[in-house]
Scaffold this active site. Sequence first.
Site, PDB file in Angstrom:
ATOM      1  N   GLU A   9     -48.215   8.536 -15.614  1.00 40.74           N
ATOM      2  CA  GLU A   9     -49.215   9.612 -14.905  1.00 40.74           C
ATOM      3  C   GLU A   9     -48.259  10.972 -14.173  1.00 40.74           C
ATOM      4  O   GLU A   9     -48.792  11.925 -13.993  1.00 40.74           O
ATOM      5  CB  GLU A   9     -49.764   8.932 -13.748  1.00 40.74           C
ATOM      6  CG  GLU A   9     -50.635   9.781 -12.872  1.00 40.74           C
ATOM      7  CD  GLU A   9     -51.667   8.935 -12.009  1.00 40.74           C
ATOM      8  OE1 GLU A   9     -52.037   9.272 -10.766  1.00 40.74           O
ATOM      9  OE2 GLU A   9     -52.024   7.817 -12.202  1.00 40.74           O
ATOM     10  N   TYR A 334     -43.300   7.959  -4.098  1.00 41.21           N
ATOM     11  CA  TYR A 334     -44.664   8.551  -4.564  1.00 41.21           C
ATOM     12  C   TYR A 334     -45.327   8.399  -2.949  1.00 41.21           C
ATOM     13  O   TYR A 334     -45.602   7.370  -2.515  1.00 41.21           O
ATOM     14  CB  TYR A 334     -45.454   7.843  -5.337  1.00 41.21           C
ATOM     15  CG  TYR A 334     -46.599   8.506  -5.883  1.00 41.21           C
ATOM     16  CD1 TYR A 334     -46.552   9.885  -6.489  1.00 41.21           C
ATOM     17  CD2 TYR A 334     -47.597   8.020  -5.778  1.00 41.21           C
ATOM     18  CE1 TYR A 334     -47.797  10.364  -6.802  1.00 41.21           C
ATOM     19  CE2 TYR A 334     -49.179   8.462  -6.089  1.00 41.21           C
ATOM     20  CZ  TYR A 334     -48.995   9.784  -6.672  1.00 41.21           C
ATOM     21  OH  TYR A 334     -49.980  10.692  -7.069  1.00 41.21           O
TER      22      TYR A 334
END
Length: 901
Positions: A9, A334
Amino acid sequence: MSKALVIAEKPSVAQDIVRALTASSGKFEKFAEHFESDDYVVTSAVGHLVEIKAPEAYDVKRGKWSFANLPVLPPHFDLEPIDKSKGRLSAVVKLIKRKDVTRLINACDAGREGELIFRLIEQYALGAKAGSKPVQRLWLQSMTPQAIRDGFDKLRSDAEMQGLAQAARSRSEADWLVGINGTRAMTAFNSRDGGFFLTTVGRVQTPTLSIVVEREEKIRKHVSRPYWEVRADFGAAAGLYEGKWFDPKFRKDDDAERRADRLWNAADAEAIAAAVRGQHGRVREEAKPSNQASPLLYDLTTLQREANSRFGFSAKTTLSIAQALYEKHKVLTYPRTDARALPEDYLPVAKQTLGMIADEDLPGPLRELAQHARKALNDGYVKPSKRIFDNSKISDHFAIIPTLQAPRALTEIEAKLYDMVVKRFIAVFYPSAEFMVTTRITEVPAGNALPADLARAVGGTLSFQTNGKVLVNPGWLAVYGKEAQDEDANLVPVQPDERVSAEELRIAALKTRPPARYNEATLLSAMEGAGKLIDDEELKAAMQEKGLGTPATRAQVIEGLILEKYMYRDGRDLVPTAKAFQLMTLLRGLAVEDLTKPELTGQWEHQLAQMEKGKLSRDEFMAGIADMAQRIVRKAKEYDRDTIPGDYATLTSPCPNCGGTVKENYRRFACVGPSSAGPSSIPRGDGAALGSGPAGGSGSVEPEGQGCGFSITKIPAGRSFELHEADAFLRDHRIGPLEGFRSKAGWPFTAELKLVRDEEIHNWKLEFDFGEDEKKAQEDGEPVDFSGAQSLGVCPKCAGHVYEHGTNYVCEHAVGAHQTCDFKTGAIILQQPVTHEQVQKLLATGKTDLLDGFVSNKTRRKFKAFLSYDKKEGKVVFEFEPRAARVPAKKAAKAGKADAT
């Protein structure tokens, strides 16, 4: 030789996969958009690369939205590239189509959204041949090299992922269908009498707005009630302490404003104070130990909430800072996560990270944290704990923590956010803080000093409470520098049953207050905990961990509501506008209130969870969504009453035509005739009144009373009047310039409004003023008088003075009968107000500060730019921030300016 294409991703995940696989599959060669070995090609998206678009036959342009084109129920959903990601998409598609790529591995994030990103890319790349190349799923909850290698050893089959894939597509398409049909139906309803009044709705944005509106309704309904508190200073052998009177017999009831320490009339407060003054009482107290564990690690919503409370950062700002710390500086994990735990195999990584903090010479205040990190390691605080390391509490991503990369060259705001995350990371391993909590009750016999009725109500003994909290062991609070006792923890000691004297009595006259408005911190909490607002236990459970929106989208939802003028920031508060109340009134009146409630999300989440488990078919779910879209359109299309029911307000300003009372109805402010008490302001109550109406001036009045016929629309050219604006407009017969109007084609513009007497109808009507009066004055030879006006600086064209004039800033020689100059620039440009200070800076230096409130007419997106004076062009232009462009310098300079006048 056949290869597997691994699609992650994010680029950082692709790099982690390459590092983990190097040992087992050989060395990877790095290319511009991918890595390649003998067995694998590894690439990545950058989040979503494609999005849903309607087939051309269903794509009705903004200015043509009407019931004739609704509902929009396309037989299939086409895809289109997202503009900013076209380059990356093209690269990934080429890799998918390579002949030597014989299978695909979905390595996007482990969750519904990651599944959707991959499936849409596959569909876009292969079209009707989607599925022609076998698909496997890499499911990772930890990013350690061993966890990645283990994941490749246990790849999931495509069949195993079909439930999740169908749920992901269904949620995306359902949001699209409800958003498109709801928005176009409400817009068509509000624009059916002319003009264009964009009225957006959505599964997440509308319930979020409803939360804010309902709070504002409570604030407007609230009627302050006076109450009194009695406090006493008691003298003990060791010194004075304060106690507050309370009623030990108090029990809560339906009146939320009642408290044990509140008295509802001054006489009772005076009587209690008089009865206690100079008397002696006995003291009893109870001390109990109390522990407070450190807060859990940050997820994005918690980080946004606390950054807003501490520093005033908006949710959008916090996300952008965290994203920079993750992508640019590589110092945070993240950030778009809803988890507050770490994977169970992350204990070694946590120790390494603490070691980095302990050993690295970190800049500024971060250096002081080294000792705390070292203590956590040396004293054995870092150990397995389900509170910190728990795979069951992780979905797509784990909690936000520092990486092994030491920070360098952070900006001030980046350092603030990084410091928050580092402190939280260290503190979570520390033991609980320990307190000694003391509750002291001082009892004073009232004797016969109280009136009989008060004595019966509160008893013959008057009780005063004092609370104390002493920090015994700071534990994790030491990381935050709270190793000493708090100032309010000091409580003079008393002996058991000690007699004390009431030295001084104070009576405080107070008033109950309405609930506080939402700010971004509290609204984020409300969105996250929206499931608590649901009564149905099954739907509540479905939303237990989801809430409204996701951590990655909540900031975008808030910013979208502000952009569409549903609410605005007042300091840190979020205040709903007239347009927000109008939407709630409309949805209630049309009986489509489910669009305003979090139950809709709860119902979807429950059904999607069933779909993931194979207990509900995709066709059945989407049929229900289609029915809902059709119902919304039908309710709006078939509504044939003249007005929408609501609790409407009365303006304070009288009718300009007859002096009567002006009241609002759904569409207009209209005269309802004389009032025996004269015009007065009547609180709106629930505030759900400000409705929509056609663009334009006066017209027919909906039945409301026997007025003189005066009325004006509440929504001229798609912009809602706020009540205070409507009052000022009737009083002054002019207002503006105001921004936010929309033309019939949907384009925004700024203008003044004026009330004009029309002798043909013997009444007043609303008109827009685009400076026609100024033109007429020039044609008639009338000079413009700037005497007494503030000069903002020297005209860059003729050295005359520049003044504010109407909706512009103009040179004194550019107006009037004899113009010798044409310098002019707008007071509001693309919805960005230009202040006097910025005009002064523009005239003095040639350029304003960077302004961030411009809104593109074409894309509707906000952008940042400087306003600068271009001597060659002789006008004010946009100047954009310099980028690391690869184009030649001449082209870059040419592209850096655009007309802004």
